[in-house]
Design an enzyme around this catalytic site. Structure first.
Site, PDB file in Angstrom:
ATOM      1  N   LYS A 111       0.831  -1.211   0.000  1.00 62.74           N
ATOM      2  CA  LYS A 111       0.000   0.000   0.000  1.00 62.74           C
ATOM      3  C   LYS A 111       0.862   1.257   0.000  1.00 62.74           C
ATOM      4  O   LYS A 111       0.520   2.257  -0.616  1.00 62.74           O
ATOM      5  CB  LYS A 111      -0.976  -0.003   1.177  1.00 62.74           C
ATOM      6  CG  LYS A 111      -2.073  -1.043   1.004  1.00 62.74           C
ATOM      7  CD  LYS A 111      -3.268  -0.849   1.916  1.00 62.74           C
ATOM      8  CE  LYS A 111      -4.387  -1.815   1.521  1.00 62.74           C
ATOM      9  NZ  LYS A 111      -5.524  -1.812   2.395  1.00 62.74           N
ATOM     10  N   LYS A 206      -7.761  -9.959  -6.366  1.00 62.27           N
ATOM     11  CA  LYS A 206      -8.962 -10.134  -5.548  1.00 62.27           C
ATOM     12  C   LYS A 206      -9.968  -9.012  -5.778  1.00 62.27           C
ATOM     13  O   LYS A 206      -9.577  -7.888  -6.114  1.00 62.27           O
ATOM     14  CB  LYS A 206      -8.605 -10.263  -4.061  1.00 62.27           C
ATOM     15  CG  LYS A 206      -8.170  -8.991  -3.383  1.00 62.27           C
ATOM     16  CD  LYS A 206      -8.261  -9.118  -1.854  1.00 62.27           C
ATOM     17  CE  LYS A 206      -8.199  -7.730  -1.230  1.00 62.27           C
ATOM     18  NZ  LYS A 206      -8.651  -7.647   0.135  1.00 62.27           N
ATOM     19  N   LYS A 209     -12.525  -3.173  -2.677  1.00 62.75           N
ATOM     20  CA  LYS A 209     -13.232  -1.892  -2.658  1.00 62.75           C
ATOM     21  C   LYS A 209     -12.422  -0.809  -3.349  1.00 62.75           C
ATOM     22  O   LYS A 209     -12.954   0.141  -3.901  1.00 62.75           O
ATOM     23  CB  LYS A 209     -13.441  -1.423  -1.209  1.00 62.75           C
ATOM     24  CG  LYS A 209     -14.340  -2.276  -0.374  1.00 62.75           C
ATOM     25  CD  LYS A 209     -14.697  -1.504   0.908  1.00 62.75           C
ATOM     26  CE  LYS A 209     -14.940  -2.431   2.067  1.00 62.75           C
ATOM     27  NZ  LYS A 209     -13.749  -2.698   2.865  1.00 62.75           N
TER      28      LYS A 209
HETATM   29  N1  AQP Z   1     -12.071 -10.531  -2.538  1.00 63.32           N
HETATM   30  C1  AQP Z   1     -12.283 -11.011  -1.325  1.00 63.32           C
HETATM   31  N2  AQP Z   1     -12.586 -12.315  -1.157  1.00 63.32           N
HETATM   32  C2  AQP Z   1     -12.819 -12.811   0.083  1.00 63.32           C
HETATM   33  N3  AQP Z   1     -12.764 -12.075   1.209  1.00 63.32           N
HETATM   34  C3  AQP Z   1     -12.460 -10.767   1.092  1.00 63.32           C
HETATM   35  N4  AQP Z   1     -12.335  -9.767   1.999  1.00 63.32           N
HETATM   36  C4  AQP Z   1     -12.030  -8.621   1.354  1.00 63.32           C
HETATM   37  N5  AQP Z   1     -11.936  -8.839   0.037  1.00 63.32           N
HETATM   38  C5  AQP Z   1     -12.206 -10.160  -0.169  1.00 63.32           C
HETATM   39  C6  AQP Z   1     -12.545  -9.937   3.438  1.00 63.32           C
HETATM   40  O1  AQP Z   1     -13.442  -8.941   3.870  1.00 63.32           O
HETATM   41  C7  AQP Z   1     -13.151  -8.602   5.221  1.00 63.32           C
HETATM   42  C8  AQP Z   1     -13.125  -7.123   5.385  1.00 63.32           C
HETATM   43  O2  AQP Z   1     -12.199  -6.521   4.559  1.00 63.32           O
HETATM   44  P1  AQP Z   1     -11.700  -5.034   4.859  1.00 63.32           P
HETATM   45  O3  AQP Z   1     -12.826  -4.110   4.855  1.00 63.32           O
HETATM   46  O4  AQP Z   1     -10.841  -5.031   6.067  1.00 63.32           O
HETATM   47  O5  AQP Z   1     -10.859  -4.672   3.620  1.00 63.32           O
HETATM   48  P2  AQP Z   1      -9.821  -5.465   2.797  1.00 63.32           P
HETATM   49  O6  AQP Z   1      -9.507  -6.807   3.345  1.00 63.32           O
HETATM   50  O7  AQP Z   1      -8.669  -4.584   2.570  1.00 63.32           O
HETATM   51  O8  AQP Z   1     -10.637  -5.727   1.488  1.00 63.32           O
HETATM   52  P3  AQP Z   1     -11.264  -4.754   0.447  1.00 63.32           P
HETATM   53  O9  AQP Z   1     -12.720  -4.686   0.708  1.00 63.32           O
HETATM   54  O10 AQP Z   1     -10.913  -5.262  -0.877  1.00 63.32           O
HETATM   55  O11 AQP Z   1     -10.648  -3.345   0.656  1.00 63.32           O
HETATM   56  P4  AQP Z   1      -9.351  -2.690  -0.019  1.00 63.32           P
HETATM   57  O12 AQP Z   1      -9.699  -2.431  -1.414  1.00 63.32           O
HETATM   58  O13 AQP Z   1      -9.181  -1.448   0.782  1.00 63.32           O
HETATM   59  O14 AQP Z   1      -8.208  -3.661   0.095  1.00 63.32           O
HETATM   60  C9  AQP Z   1     -11.829  -9.275   5.571  1.00 63.32           C
HETATM   61  O15 AQP Z   1     -12.100 -10.409   6.366  1.00 63.32           O
HETATM   62  C10 AQP Z   1     -11.279  -9.688   4.232  1.00 63.32           C
HETATM   63  O16 AQP Z   1     -10.468 -10.852   4.319  1.00 63.32           O
END
Ligand code: AQP
Length: 342
Positions: A111, A206, A209
């Site tokens: 990041k 993956k 968001k």
């Molecule tokens: N693609 C995914 N497949 C399965 N699980 C996922 N999680 C996120 N993306 C996937 C799971 O969602 C939970 C919350 O995630 P978070 O809000 O802490 O953000 P993150 O893991 O960083 O995932 P995002 O939503 O994709 O955000 P960004 O884009 O900011 O990285 C966690 O349990 C995660 O494992």
């Protein structure tokens, strides 16, 4: 009952990856464990963000938890920043966390490389210490984590062991404490296979968001026509038939897996139903299944959002219960670390 904690960041729209990889699994956990599900707003400010959007996304994420079936009579649902102990314990833990441990975190490296040094706040580096605080405050036994979070959980375990050694046991007893460990060392709860949902536009990254294109994800609140359009335009391939296990077909595997989880069918059932389908037929089948699955969630979401008092109450009750438990841990740590108490 064993304790389980987990959360989602209010950094944007909750998508199918967050749902299938996290929230949907929590629904089953709340019957088996004492559960704490929170909206991790303090983590959401570790990258540049839009302040007016934060509170909106926090409410919306809480409503999504409820709409997906998290039940406030079983689980504590709360907003992380409403329980002040999270930040306080983080400061105490950070004094026992070597910078080298944080510099090694893959997510920080990725990041910070993307954002550039001048745009990266110190909080991005110390993020895993806040996550350790989130978990250790509740003396959690189990933490459901995606693959992307296993390194952070390992760090949490290391911090817990280090603080237990530095301040727990006999040393704590001498300061008037109970002695023994200050923190339970938590274990990972690995979600069911196939729960890593990939992008609709690239089967090797993956669903996320923060990906710039909204076409790459299905948001839980996407209206029908948007879902139809996204699946119509999602990346496929030109192989004949459909299959799970061909490494050259990551998109095919991803879309079949989504279909499998969303319908609750077994892999074998999906293979026999879909292996001879062409993409057009399968896309219609998948779209229909997604709409059928998401429609009731969206309806419940609207209902919850139309009654702000109800949501406020859930979050107040959740924060109250969480604070009671968190404060016990926090006070023990202050005591063991030698602070003068009021
Ligand atoms: N693609 C995914 N497949 C399965 N699980 C996922 N999680 C996120 N993306 C996937 C799971 O969602 C939970 C919350 O995630 P978070 O809000 O802490 O953000 P993150 O893991 O960083 O995932 P995002 O939503 O994709 O955000 P960004 O884009 O900011 O990285 C966690 O349990 C995660 O494992």
């Amino acid at each position: 009952k064993k304790r389980v904690v987990s959360g989602v960041q209010p950094t944007g729209m909750v998508h199918l990856g967050n749902y299938l990889g996290a929230i949907k699994n929590w629904v089953a956990l709340q019957d088996l464990y004492e559960t704490f599900f929170f909206i991790v707003d303090l983590h959401a400010i570790t990258l540049p963000y839009d302040a007016p959007e934060l509170s909106k996304a926090t409410r919306s994420t809480a409503a999504i938890y409820l709409a997906c079936g998290i039940d406030s009579s079983k689980a504590s649902i709360f907003v992380q920043s409403h329980v002040r102990a999270h930040v306080e314990l983080m400061w105490l833990l950070s004094s026992s966390t070597p910078i080298g441990w944080l510099n090694r975190m893959i997510q920080f490296k990725e990041k910070s490389r993307k954002a550039g040094d001048e745009n990266v706040g110190v909080a991005l580096l110390t993020y895993p210490v806040l996550m350790a605080s989130d978990i250790l405050l509740y003396q959690s036994d189990l933490v459901p984590v995606g693959e992307d979070q296993t390194q952070h959980l390992e760090l949490t375990r290391e911090i817990a062991e280090r603080v237990n050694n530095l301040y727990g046991g006999r040393k704590w007893k001498k300061l008037g404490g109970r002695g023994g460990s200050l923190f339970k060392v938590p274990e990972a709860l690995i979600p069911p296979a196939g729960a890593r949902v990939m992008s609709l536009t690239d089967g090797l990254s993956k669903m996320s968001k923060s990906a710039p294109s909204d076409q790459s994800r299905i948001n839980l609140l996407d209206p029908k026509d948007v879902i139809v359009n996204k699946i119509k335009r999602c990346k496929t391939d030109s192989f004949p038939g459909l299959e799970f296990d061909n490494p050259e077909r990551p998109e095919c595997r991803n879309l079949l897996s989504i279909y499998q989880i969303i319908t609750g069918k077994t892999k074998e059932e999906v293979v026999s139903e879909c292996q001879d389908m062409n993409w057009g037929t399968f896309k219609t089948t998948l779209t229909d299944a997604l709409i059928e699955h998401l429609q009731p969630i969206q309806a419940r979401y609207e209902e919850i959002m139309s009654d702000p008092g109800y949501l406020d109450n859930v979050l107040l009750k959740g924060a109250g219960k969480a604070s009671e438990i968190a404060d016990i841990t926090l006070n023990n740590v202050y005591q063991a670390m030698g602070f003068l108490r009021r």
